[in-house]
Each structure stands twice: as structure tokens, then as C-alpha cells.
Design a protein around this motif. Structure first.
Motif, PDB file in Angstrom:
ATOM      1  N   UNK A   1      32.638 -10.472  53.196  1.00 30.22           N
ATOM      2  CA  UNK A   1      31.693 -11.227  52.359  1.00 30.22           C
ATOM      3  C   UNK A   1      30.829 -10.248  51.640  1.00 30.22           C
ATOM      4  N   UNK A   2      30.641 -10.772  50.124  1.00 28.70           N
ATOM      5  CA  UNK A   2      29.905  -9.967  49.507  1.00 28.70           C
ATOM      6  C   UNK A   2      30.344  -8.658  49.382  1.00 28.70           C
ATOM      7  N   UNK A   3      31.658  -8.315  49.286  1.00 29.61           N
ATOM      8  CA  UNK A   3      32.367  -7.039  49.151  1.00 29.61           C
ATOM      9  C   UNK A   3      31.925  -6.248  50.518  1.00 29.61           C
ATOM     10  N   UNK A   4      31.744  -6.768  51.586  1.00 30.58           N
ATOM     11  CA  UNK A   4      31.304  -6.021  52.788  1.00 30.58           C
ATOM     12  C   UNK A   4      32.013  -6.632  54.034  1.00 30.58           C
ATOM     13  N   UNK A   5      32.391  -5.834  54.973  1.00 26.39           N
ATOM     14  CA  UNK A   5      32.826  -6.404  56.052  1.00 26.39           C
ATOM     15  C   UNK A   5      31.777  -6.865  56.969  1.00 26.39           C
ATOM     16  N   UNK A   6      31.922  -8.006  57.671  1.00 30.36           N
ATOM     17  CA  UNK A   6      30.930  -8.734  58.583  1.00 30.36           C
ATOM     18  C   UNK A   6      31.834  -9.164  59.833  1.00 30.36           C
ATOM     19  N   UNK A   7      30.966  -9.414  60.917  1.00 29.37           N
ATOM     20  CA  UNK A   7      31.736  -9.635  61.951  1.00 29.37           C
ATOM     21  C   UNK A   7      30.926 -11.033  62.573  1.00 29.37           C
ATOM     22  N   UNK A   8      31.580 -11.862  62.991  1.00 33.77           N
ATOM     23  CA  UNK A   8      31.238 -13.218  63.696  1.00 33.77           C
ATOM     24  C   UNK A   8      30.848 -12.566  65.073  1.00 33.77           C
ATOM     25  N   UNK A   9      29.431 -12.809  65.593  1.00 32.59           N
ATOM     26  CA  UNK A   9      29.162 -12.340  67.049  1.00 32.59           C
ATOM     27  C   UNK A   9      28.334 -13.595  67.438  1.00 32.59           C
ATOM     28  N   UNK A  10      27.855 -13.632  68.851  1.00 29.64           N
ATOM     29  CA  UNK A  10      27.281 -14.659  69.591  1.00 29.64           C
ATOM     30  C   UNK A  10      25.893 -14.868  68.929  1.00 29.64           C
ATOM     31  N   UNK A  11      25.472 -13.735  68.183  1.00 30.18           N
ATOM     32  CA  UNK A  11      24.035 -13.749  67.492  1.00 30.18           C
ATOM     33  C   UNK A  11      24.409 -14.254  66.089  1.00 30.18           C
ATOM     34  N   UNK A  12      25.604 -14.718  65.527  1.00 30.96           N
ATOM     35  CA  UNK A  12      25.689 -15.035  64.040  1.00 30.96           C
ATOM     36  C   UNK A  12      26.355 -14.020  63.365  1.00 30.96           C
ATOM     37  N   UNK A  13      26.629 -14.296  62.063  1.00 32.42           N
ATOM     38  CA  UNK A  13      27.605 -13.365  61.336  1.00 32.42           C
ATOM     39  C   UNK A  13      26.624 -11.986  60.907  1.00 32.42           C
ATOM     40  N   UNK A  14      27.299 -10.848  61.231  1.00 32.37           N
ATOM     41  CA  UNK A  14      26.283  -9.555  61.093  1.00 32.37           C
ATOM     42  C   UNK A  14      27.356  -8.625  60.488  1.00 32.37           C
ATOM     43  N   UNK A  15      26.577  -7.787  59.494  1.00 34.99           N
ATOM     44  CA  UNK A  15      27.406  -6.651  58.952  1.00 34.99           C
ATOM     45  C   UNK A  15      27.990  -5.963  59.841  1.00 34.99           C
TER      46      UNK A  15
END
Lengths: 430, 430, 430, 430
Positions: free
Chosen positions: C274-288
């Protein structure tokens, strides 16, 4: 492969047994001539479930004569092998259990040679039956032989379709025949021909052979319409592609669009891009695309999308028949020995290439005519049971025996099928 | 659920905005009334790819108003959530990318409550738009609202079909409503009604709303025919089953027979054998089969096989329309609150139950009428792109809003589909 | 969600019934606490066949107590609904017929509320049983309650895996909880720790609970080896990706490479660009992406390919157990309330994060230990029958209850599975 | 087919090029001898994706020599056809793109004759290479030729497996050879042989050829165990069937039970019930079941279920190797010319039929030995990349060339595969 072999001309005098026997010999010889260029290995392959191995075709058309003529009518007939009755039954559920279609390519034996022996065995018995048919069944025997020959002619076209598909799987691009008739050059502008509206008689009404599904002759009201003077060409179809034809969902039926996505379609079947130019796999090998020849190996979905893109539509089968009625059955058929659609040659004011070259997709679903009656018994499975999920094509193609076609002839395929020689002729409201 | 909610009666005076707004309110209220008996959990389930979760239906019909009315025409409209434009687009490829249909049941959020908030948000904006529509677009706005309401009525029927299918997956046999109208008793003998041949006008020609696929009104020649006075009953269909209907390949279209084998079909959908007696899952729970009620939840293949077994055939859609023309639209509809086909009640000499109870499979493929023009733009995806692989059904059913149906109405489903309320009325040559 | 609820501490004094009952209450309360953030709709969804709807988990773990304790041992026990015995049986073929796994998401009823009522019904009966267990079965009852609690703890982890997977299907990226413990910062260099070769005792030998598959304790010869001081991090895994890790067939097992192609894998599950950076879906939502946290949601194939790329290999389960033996069970578990692996914190010379954070794929297939005996009767279906086609993982993860894990604990998944919290720790020859 | 052709005896003196060349000639001749009874049509069929057409095998083993010896080492070598490099590459991803495995049966050309010409072309070049190998590569050339010959021997067994499978699809039950060696009669009681526990050296350690996966020789601790004196017989397996073996889920691994259901398994592959008696499809045609011969064509799941039913288990591969170490490699191999497992013949106190007759499923997953290193480069794809999802089999079978097998030899198949000659020998704790 001499010309006469392809011209049974059964229509004129089928009541005479000698003529019927001559037709029988010609049709049977033609099937074998078509397989002559094949190796034993070529005879075995089934390249997709809809394709059958060539040796299966050769055996199945013989099984047809055995099952429907020799077993019921030839006194003392001894089948060559009882197992063939199961192996070579195509889809006649009321005649035992057909061997599963998708597994035909797994059966290496009987081999090609034995299949030819089976053919000879059947031929010998058929000669016997036709030389002295039991009087009380003579009429039915003639009708069934006629049907059996028409059936074998259908399989002659299927053989060519299947051989082309089998060889096309091979990255070596093998050539079926390198001595095909050279295609003529030509460029015909598309003209629009007008037809009046009114009540028309549709379907087969006269004498001569016709399948049950072409009957009965009945009335249909047809609104005034226009028809293109010739099928769409490869060059025209290229414009459709260049205009994003395979990338614009709005041009497609919903089912067609799903096929485009799922199949990764981006050109007709057998087109290949090589050295920056389009080529086409033909029975004569890989050839540069002839821009003036009719576009071929289109699915119904592609024909329909092309028509929509053109601001036109597909003709109905009634419209097509109105246009074809009274025209002589002439064109690029099996006997022309091109085995590939070729550019139209100018000829008068009427429609060109209505017969031969490419089957023309119509906008009509394959459904029974009002008053339709299938044949009695197992032979009733021939046409009627396929009247769902298929669209009608008209006019025959470059792989159809000329004597096999007529203006009332209804061919049919599922709308996603592309391995038959099928193209598109445009129609529009008058 | 009061009766008026089901009777938008849009036809008479749609030019008056107050009336349109009243219709809007009624149709919108009806959708919510249909979901009132459902739990939050019921709203989420997608029991097969063709079924949509009830909350998806509730949201999608609102999206339709948002996408085609509020976004283009309501100045300053602010969507509740931009993501809904993707989530609740059904199949409009030219309006962004629809969320994949088969995955609708995987989306738990927005939840039912938020979907109702979305509905309220859209309703509020629609009230605003309809109270002061921009003059230059007023005509188009009225047309689109009308279409949006017809669309929501279609989804009301889909909601009931889908709810039934969802609950039927459950071995507990949950009951949707236990206060449905009790079915009447009755037994009507089947009579054959004759109709003259000739040229008929087919399709929608007059005023009032109709879908693009019902147009244009055009001429068709129809041969003389006969039509059964009522749909086939459960009792009659039981005779078909008892006679080996599901075991005799000769009664079936080839595609239908393949479905019988593959799906293990041996009775209509929702029939269950319990304690040695046939029962039927209904929206009122599992009930003993009513032998005098129309047989329901048949595929086209089953309807066709039953007709063949009966020595009859399915009517064409033109024949059906000839019979229906001029008859009042009355019958067992959504408003009757049976939500299940019921036995015919005697009434005059004409056909019974032509409208309501069960959709009647015709033998006609869903194809365009001569001169068909889809709507402009994205709304053109509404009907035309589905014109392959589907068969026409006529007459509405017990889950159709009465104001939604007319004699020219063309419903369509793939021939193997069974979860719609579909039955069979026989026809034959005169 | 108070901490004590997560600490049943069953090991010390399970012979005392009061303690067992306290554990029972704590474990049962924890399951419900985990579902508290969910809507009714969230409870229904089954996002793939391997995932179960949360309300199914809640009901199934209760069914376990009903089927294996209440029915056989509580005199006069009346099930709440006999149908649940079929609906909530997971895979115990010798206990009636389990409802098909892949269809769990199609069952909207019983709803969430009724499932909680079922839990309460079972809890009440369990309190009764545990307050006065029949003397002659007391030992077996204690063993089965213990197993039932361990079983429910396993489902607590499954609940979190499945909730994460369900929410991740949603393009809205819904957040399960926005009040999770904030992840610590940290960066630990990877060190190699050496272990001597020799004969080791492997498997559970002492007191306290262990599954049948951890037994019997037996001897294995282990060659000298080295183990990485911590699991591989997201940052390290990014280097693998950057080096063409997902594009080089030579790094992969053949089955793994087929998965990469077929699944279009190019990063771990839940990673999004996303926006040229990796994010990770977590139980706390999408995080860098946290570059120092252990890489998670890898399949066995990815772990294996990463190890090969690193010039190392996966540890065997015996090696892992040799390293873990004698170490205190501490780490980032369910009770840490991160619900996501976090960066290692420095601590002494030994291995870090051996327990908690991520399950560590081993190179060992899940097969029986020498002398393995499954439990008697239906409970014997718990572990033994899954001993084909799966690989062993060790050490627990951020979603495992701390009291549930031990050094002999064998978890197992098919090698293509990625939705469990699984990562990779490297090993190599000494 | 003379005996010598089957006995390359490569082990003693491979450093001598004449010997290597003699081996080369023998192995190559054997492959062709195995295909001599086949028709051209038999050479083309691919009866399932795991089977390859015989002509593909004949070409592929030649491709191996071309790709790994002639192209890199024979100066001026000209391939017969560059396209073969793609067509006959099996799975070496780092050597171009292999032609898709599942489509091998669609390629009718090159035909059988051309494949034999390809073989002759390669043989001529190999003779040239081996008569004057470039000195600097002589060692590597010898190693690769040796590997190429072992590879071709593996394909000799595959040829027989595949030919059997191809012919077995045919309802005519064609016979591969009617002159096979007649099976001996015999009946050996099953005895249990005991083996001491302790640390054993496992894997290939000495001289002579071995695959990379048999290395390195390493230590394993083996608990005391017992092994059956011979494989289970058809008669014993019939008792398993009679006891409901295929109907009792409790006897099966979960994956195995799913296969039983899905595949409709109720007996080993190739068993057929005829005239109320069990028969077995063999390479000598359909034969009555020999109750004293080892049961064959079992999947791992069936072997495992049979062992569980017997109150025993499968041996581990280490146990099997402990039992086999030091025993002479003798038995019913390809050279015995039974091409079918036969009854054991009494011989001393030790285990019978450990080598030959049937491959014996072990309970060990196919995983790398500690310290495993695959070959360098493309040849490293030979074994290592298949180390997931497969189980180890030991001992060779009636279709294995005798010179090909040794006690450290690890064969491997997916647990559901049944077309290899695989049976079961029981083991149990001491």
C-alpha cells in the motif's frame, strides 16, 4: 484422393439399390482417404473431451451400420468382436452403455489396423445386405443406410476438425497435408443485401434426405432484414481486436466475457503471433494470416461480440434460410481440397460464400420446430436430445462434403466451442 | 405486513412525483418487511454461488439508487461509505469492478444494522431528490426510479428464494414464518384449451413500465396449439416419478440426463421422504406434499422430461403470451401471503393460475426480440448481456409482487436451476 | 478480559476437583471473552473450508463435553437439542455422522445467542457432574475434563486464526480489537547456538497433561547441530523476496513451487502493498510491517525455501526439543495480548522466542513415535488419524494460551497452510 | 530378450570405460526390449497424469544423455531436433521449460519410429563420447553416465507400471505378454523375526553408485522391533476385506478414509470380481487371484489400514534397512520375468522376499537425511525437490532391474498412489 469419392449425390435416385451401394462405397472410401495422411500414433490421441481419436471415428461410423442395420436385418450376421458394441457406441443410452466419451483416447487397442479390419468386416456384410435386402424391411433399410451415410459424412468433417486440433497441440506444428489446393487471392467489399418481411416457409419440405430436426416445414414471420454479402474476414476481425475487442466487457454476453477471462482468449483459436505477425495453424501447417479469407474458429460469443462491435447482429436461422432458399449449393467444400476458408470470389449480386468456407453462427438457439417428431426408437437420440444449450450454425464449411449440405441444414454447437470451422456473417434490421 | 405495502401500482400515474414517492416508500418498506423474520445470522449466509446473503440484497438495491440516481443527479450527495460502491455492485462491469459474486457470503461487515443505516441514508437522499428533482433531468430521473423500484421488486422475490434455500441447508428445518396464509383445498381436472394459429403481436407495446427485453412489440407467426388449463400438480408429478421418470434416459435432454446423474436427482428440489411419505420444505417449514398444488422447484430439464413423458411439450413463450393476452393479472402472488403454490380454484372456462403460483418454463431460449435495443450506458447491462444459455419463464409466482408482473414479462434462468418457484404447464399441437 | 482467565495452571494439582472446576470456568470464560468483540454476523462466516464459523467453535467445544462427559457420566442429563450432536461433531466418525465441514458456514441457526445458551446448559451440567462425580468413573472423568479443556484451548487459538482470516476477506479491513498491547521495539542480531550430538530422550515422559501423540518418551540419536538464536524476521524475509525468492524454482520443493504458481504467491499471507510500502493485516487492523518482528503466516514450503536460500535448513522436531528442554515456558502468548508476533527482547545467551510469537515449522513429518498408542475409543480419533501429509510445528504462538504449551508439544499442519501463526527458525549442521 | 541385457553389474569396475559402455548398451537394449510387445498405438497413451506414454519414456531417457552429457561434453554434437529438448524434459525447471506433464499423451509426433531414431542418434554420439572422453571431464562423465543408466533403469520399471495401467483401462483386457515365466506355487506361514535396539548406521556409505538421497551414512537410534518374515499375501488381505476393512473408518488415516470414499475403493487396484471370484489384471492378462502371492498395488493408506487391522504397524525405513543390511540382493526382479509378485519360496530363517516382488511401504516420510546435500546444478533436481508429501518404499519389486537395487535404496510415492508394484510387510514393537 479422387474427386468422385466425395460426391455420393444420394438425392436423385435413392430408391435404386445399386446407386445406394455406390454411394456407400464412395462415402466409406472417403473416410479412409481422410485418414491416409495419419500415422498410427495420430489415430489414438484425444486432445480434449470433445475430440475423438481418429480411429474411434473410423470404428464408430462402422458400429452405426452394425448396430442399426446388420444386427437387426442381416440374417446370420456375426460381429467381429462383441466388445466393439460397447466401445464404439457414442451416446445411444438406449443401446447398451456407451463407453465414457472422455476416455476414448485411453484405448490403444483395437489398433488402427484392427479398426480397418472391422471396417472391412462391416463393409462385406453391408454389401451382402444391400445386394439382397429382406423385402419386408427394404424401405427401412434404405432409410437407415441413407442415415448411416449422412452420419459418416458428419464424422468426416469431425475427423478433420479433430485432426486439426490434435496436431495443433504439438509445439512442432506438424502438417497434415502439404499438397492442399492453393488458396485463391481476392478482396470483396462487404455489401448489404435487403430481404422483405413476411411469412416464410422454413424447414425441409421436399423430397430427399433431411434430418428429423429440419422438419416439419412450417411458417415463420420474418421482419424485413439485411444480410452482409459475405462472412467477416480476418482483416475485419483484426480491426475488432485492435479496437480492444477482447478487453471491453460491454461488447460481450455475460457468459462470453467469463470465457474470455477464464480462457485467456485474445484471438480466434489457432491464431499465433510469430515474428510480429499473425499466423494461423491450418491443416496445411502454420501459415501467415490471409486478411481476405473469412475469419474462422470463432465461438458464438466471439461472433456475437464482433457483431455488436460492428453495430450489427447475428442473423436468425430463419433469416439465413430465407436468404439461402433457391440458391445453388456451391462453394468451398471438402471436395475443393483447400480444407481452409479462402477469400471470396466475385459472383453476381447475391450473397457470397453462403455455402461452404465457414459455418455461420446464427442468433438462434437449437430448439425443435413446431410439430417436431424425433425418429422412432434408439435413432431418436440422434438430434432431439441435444436441443438445449446449443446455437444453430448454417451453410457448411470447407470440411463439409458438398453432397451433405442443404439450405435447411441445422448444425449446432455449444456457444463456447471453437474447434469447428465457424465464422460470422452480419445481419441488421432493414 | 399490511397489504398496501405490496401494491405500488406504479402504472397509472407515474408522471406525478408524489405518487412515485409513495411507491418508493412502499417498495422499500416491503423489502424490510420480508427480512423482519430473519436473525442477524440469517442475513449473512450464501448457501450457493447463485444465492446472495439477505443483507447483500438489502444493500444492493440501495446501491442501485445511489449509483444511478443519487451520484449523478443529487447535488452535494455524500455516500455513507465509498467502499459500498464496490461491495454492493452486482455485475455492472462498466461501473467499477463488482465484488466477486461467489464471495458475498464471506463479508460479515457492514453488518445488518449498518445495512439498514445505509438504506436510511439512501432513502433520505432519495426523498430529497424526488421532492425537488433538477428540471432538466426530471424525465430520466422518473424513468430510473421506476426501474429502481422494479429492480427492488425483483430482489424481493430473490430474497424469498434465497431465504428458502438458506434455511433448507439446515438439518433443523427452521421455519421462516409460522403465520402464513393457510393453503386452500381444491382439485381441478386438467382440460386442454385450444388457440388459433396466425400472426400475433408479441412483446410490450403499450404504456407503462416494461423492461427493454420485452420490447419491441413485433409480429410472430404461431401455429394452432393447445394449452393445459392449469400447471401440472404434485400428484401428477408423483406419477412421473413412480413411472421411473428419473431413471429413464429416453425422457431427458442429454444435458438434463447428465444433471440427473451428477446431481443424484430423484425428485424436485426441497422434496424429502419422511416416515414413508413425501414432504416439502416450504417457507412455513416442512409440510406434507399437497397433491393438488402445482409442482414447484423444477429445473427446465425436469419440466421438459415431464412434458415428454406426458406426450406433450412445453409451450413457447409466444404461445404463452397469446394465451395470457387480455387476461387480468390475478393470482397467488406475494400479497396472498402463501409464499407457496396452492391448489387451483375453479374459475370460468379459461386457463387457471396463468399468473402467480409458479413461473412456467417455456421451450424458448432467452434471446433478443427482433429490433431489440438495450438501455443506454451501464443500465444496458441489465438484461441484454444475459441472453445466452437461459430459458424463458412466464407468469410470475407466489413470491412475485403482483404489481411487478404482466403478460409480456420475460423471466429467465439457466436450465439446471431449481431454487426459483418454477413449475410446468403442458402444451401440444392442436 | 482479565489475565487470570487465561491461566488455568492445570498442571500442579489436577487431582483436586475444585481446582479442576476453577480451570473449567476460566477456560470457558476465555473462549467467550475472545468472541466478545465480534458481531452476530461475524460469528457465522466460514471464509474457507479449513476455517470454522466462530459460533461453531463455541458450540463444538461444548459438544465435546456433552458427548464425552455428560452423556456417558451425568445421570439424567438431557441434551438441549438432540440435533446438536450431529451439527457440532467435528470429525469423530465413530460418534455418529459429522455434519460436513465445508458446509458449516451455511448454518445460520442455532444463532449466536442459542449457542451461548447451549454453552450455559453444558456448563450447568458440568458443574453438577464435577461437584459430585460418580466414584467409579472419577479418574476417567478428570482425564476427560482435562482433555476437554486442552481441546477448548486449542480452539481458542483456532478462533483467533479464523477470525483473522474472516476479517481479512473484507476489503474494508475491519479491526478485531483496537486496544491490543502495543508491540515493543527491538532489534536482535541472529546468533548461532551449538548443540552436542548424542542419544536424547524425546517426547513427554513426566507427569501433567500431554496428548497421546507426544508419547511415549523414547530415544533418538541426534547429530550435532546449530540453531538460530531467534526466528527469522520480516526484514530478513524481505531480503529473500528482493532476491527473487518467489521467482526461483531452484529454491523450492516441487510441491511448493506448484503452489507458488497456482496460488500466485509473492509474499506471506496477509501482506499487502500500500502506498509503496508493505503492510500486514493483523487482529489490530492493517499495520506497516515491523521489520524486527518474526515473519509470520508462512507455509512450510515458504519456510523451507527461505531456509534453503539462507544456506541453512529447518530443524527437525527432535533438534527443536533438545534445544527447548529445560527452558522455562515464557514468551509472547495469548495472555500478552499482542495477538501478533513482536520483536525479540534481549535475554541471556540462550535461544530467544522459542516459545510464543510464532509456531516454528520443523523439517519433520507428523508421524507416530515408536510405541505410540492412541487413546481408547472415539477419543482415539483425536490425533493419530491425522498422521499423514502434515508437518510438525513447535513452540506455540502469540495466540496460544500459555498454560497450553510445553516443550514436547507437537502441532501439525499441511505444508501449504498459511493462516496459522507460523514462522521459521533456521538450523544447520554443526 | 536374453538375460544378460538385464544385468549391467555396474558396481564392480566402473572406472573402466569398456565396462561402462557395455553397461550402456545393455541398459539401452533392455528399454527397447520392454517396448517390443507394444503396438505403435500403445506407445502414445497417457492413462492418467502420473503415467507417461511409453514413447515419451523412450525419448526422455535419451534426452537425459543428450542434455547432461552430449551437449556439454561432446564437441560438435548436433541434436537431431532442437524441439526435443523441450518436449522430453521431464521436470528440470532450471533446464529450459519442461513440456507440461499432463499433456504428454496429446503429442502424437514424433512417432515411435522417430523416437527410435532419436535413440539411435543419441547412442551413436554416446559411443563416440565414451570411446574418447575429454580427459579433463572424464570423472564427471563417468559419474553422469552411471546416473543416466540408473535413471533409465528407473524408467524401465516405470514403463512396466505405465504399460500395465494403460492396458488396464481397456475393457478388452489386452495382454502385454503371454509368455511370462509361470509363477511358482507355495505357502509360507508368517513368522515374526526380532531385531535388537541400538544405534545403527543408516544410508549408503560404501563404494558403488547410490543416489544423493541415500547419503550421507549417519547414525539413528532404533528401538527393538519385530518384522514379519514375508509380505502380506492376497489371502491375508482378503480377510481384511471380508472383515469390512474398506468400510470401517476407525482403521484408516483421515486422508486415507477420504480417498476410500472419494475413489470408491473396495479392493486393491487391478482387482476385479468375475464369475464370483477375484481376479487380478496382470501384464500377462486377467488371472485368478493367487492367494499365496504378496498383495500388490496398495496405496500407503491401504497398507497402513491393513497393518492397523492386523494389530501391527508399518516398519520405519531405518528398521527395514537394519533387517536388510548384509543380506544378498536376490529375489523376483525384472530378470525373473514374472512381472508379477509370486508366492514366497522357503529359504532359511531370515526374512523372505525383502528384495523384489513388491516395494514395501514404510511408515517414514521421504525427508532428507541429516547432512543431505543434493547434486550440484540441474541434476540437483533429481531427488531433493520431491522431499515433501511422499512416503518411502523399500526393496524393489518384480519390475525392478536386479542391478538397480540395494539395501539403502529409497523409493518414494505419494500415499494415495497405487499403480506401482507396492505391498506391505508388517512390523511391531518387540
Amino acid at each position: 484422393m479422387s474427386q468422385p469419392a466425395y460426391r455420393p449425390r444420394m438425392q436423385p435416385a435413392l430408391d435404386q439399390l445399386e446407386h445406394l451401394l455406390a454411394c456407400y462405397r464412395q462415402v466409406r472410401a472417403t473416410s479412409e482417404a481422410l485418414c491416409a495422411p495419419l500415422s498410427a500414433e495420430d489415430h489414438v490421441v484425444q486432445s480434449m473431451p470433445d475430440v475423438s481419436p481418429p480411429k474411434w471415428h473410423l470404428a464408430h461410423v462402422s458400429w452405426f451400420f452394425e448396430a442399426f442395420l446388420l444386427r437387426p436385418y442381416l440374417n446370420g450376421y456375426r460381429p467381429l468382436d462383441e466388445a466393439y458394441d460397447h466401445l464404439f457406441n457414442s451416446y445411444y443410452e438406449t443401446h447398451g452403455t456407451p463407453f465414457p466419451r472422455a476416455r476414448r483416447g485411453l484405448i490403444s487397442r483395437p489398433g488402427t489396423l484392427e479398426v480397418y479390419q472391422f471396417r472391412a468386416h462391416v463393409d462385406e456384410a453391408m454389401e451382402q445386405l444391400l445386394s439382397r435386402p429382406p423385402v419386408e424391411h427394404a424401405g427401412e433399410i434404405v432409410r437407415r443406410v441413407e442415415l448411416g451415410l449422412q452420419h459418416e459424412q458428419q464424422h468426416q468433417e469431425l475427423l478433420l476438425m479433430d485432426i486439426k486440433h490434435i496436431l495443433a497441440q504439438n509445439p512442432l506444428h506438424p502438417v497434415y497435408r502439404d499438397d492442399l489446393s492453393p488458396p485463391p487471392l481476392g478482396h470483396e467489399h462487404l455489401r448489404w443485401l435487403g430481404y422483405a418481411g413476411g411469412i416464410y416457409n422454413i424447414g425441409h419440405g421436399g423430397e430427399g434426405f433431411a434430418f428429423d430436426c429440419e422438419r416439419p416445414r412450417h411458417r415463420e414471420f420474418v421482419e424485413p432484414f439485411q444480410l452482409a454479402s459475405r462472412p467477416a474476414t480476418n482483416g475485419e476481425y483484426l480491426s475488432f481486436i485492435a479496437d480492444g475487442g477482447y478487453a471491453r466487457s460491454d461488447l460481450w454476453l455475460s457468459d462470453g466475457w467469463a470465457q474470455v477471462i477464464q480462457g485467456g482468449w485474445h484471438a480466434p483459436l489457432y491464431w499465433q503471433r510469430r515474428d510480429d505477425a499473425w499466423h494461423e495453424m491450418t491443416l496445411g501447417g502454420l501459415r501467415p494470416l490471409d486478411l481476405d479469407a473469412p475469419v474462422c474458429h470463432l465461438s458464438f460469443y466471439e461472433a456475437d461480440a464482433y457483431a455488436r462491435w460492428s453495430g450489427a447482429r447475428l442473423p436468425t436461422e430463419a433469416e439465413w434460410e430465407v436468404a439461402a432458399n433457391g440458391l445453388a449449393v456451391r462453394g468451398n467444400f471438402l471436395e475443393s481440397d483447400h480444407l481452409q476458408p479462402v477469400a471470396a470470389e466475385p459472383e453476381g449480386e447475391g450473397p457470397l460464400q453462403l455455402f461452404g468456407d465457414v459455418w455461420e453462427w446464427t442468433g438462434s438457439a437449437y430448439r425443435p420446430y413446431p410439430g417436431f417428431r424425433p425418429l422412432e426408437g434408439t435413432l431418436g437420440e440422434y438430434n432431439g436430445k441435444f436441443m438445449s444449450g446449443q446455437m444453430v450454425l448454417r451453410g457448411g464449411c470447407c470440411a463439409t462434403p458438398e453432397s451433405h449440405i442443404r439450405s435447411s441444414y441445422r448444425n449446432f454447437f455449444q456457444p463456447a466451442m471453437r474447434w469447428q470451422f465457424a465464422g460470422v456473417r452480419l445481419a441488421r434490421e432493414a
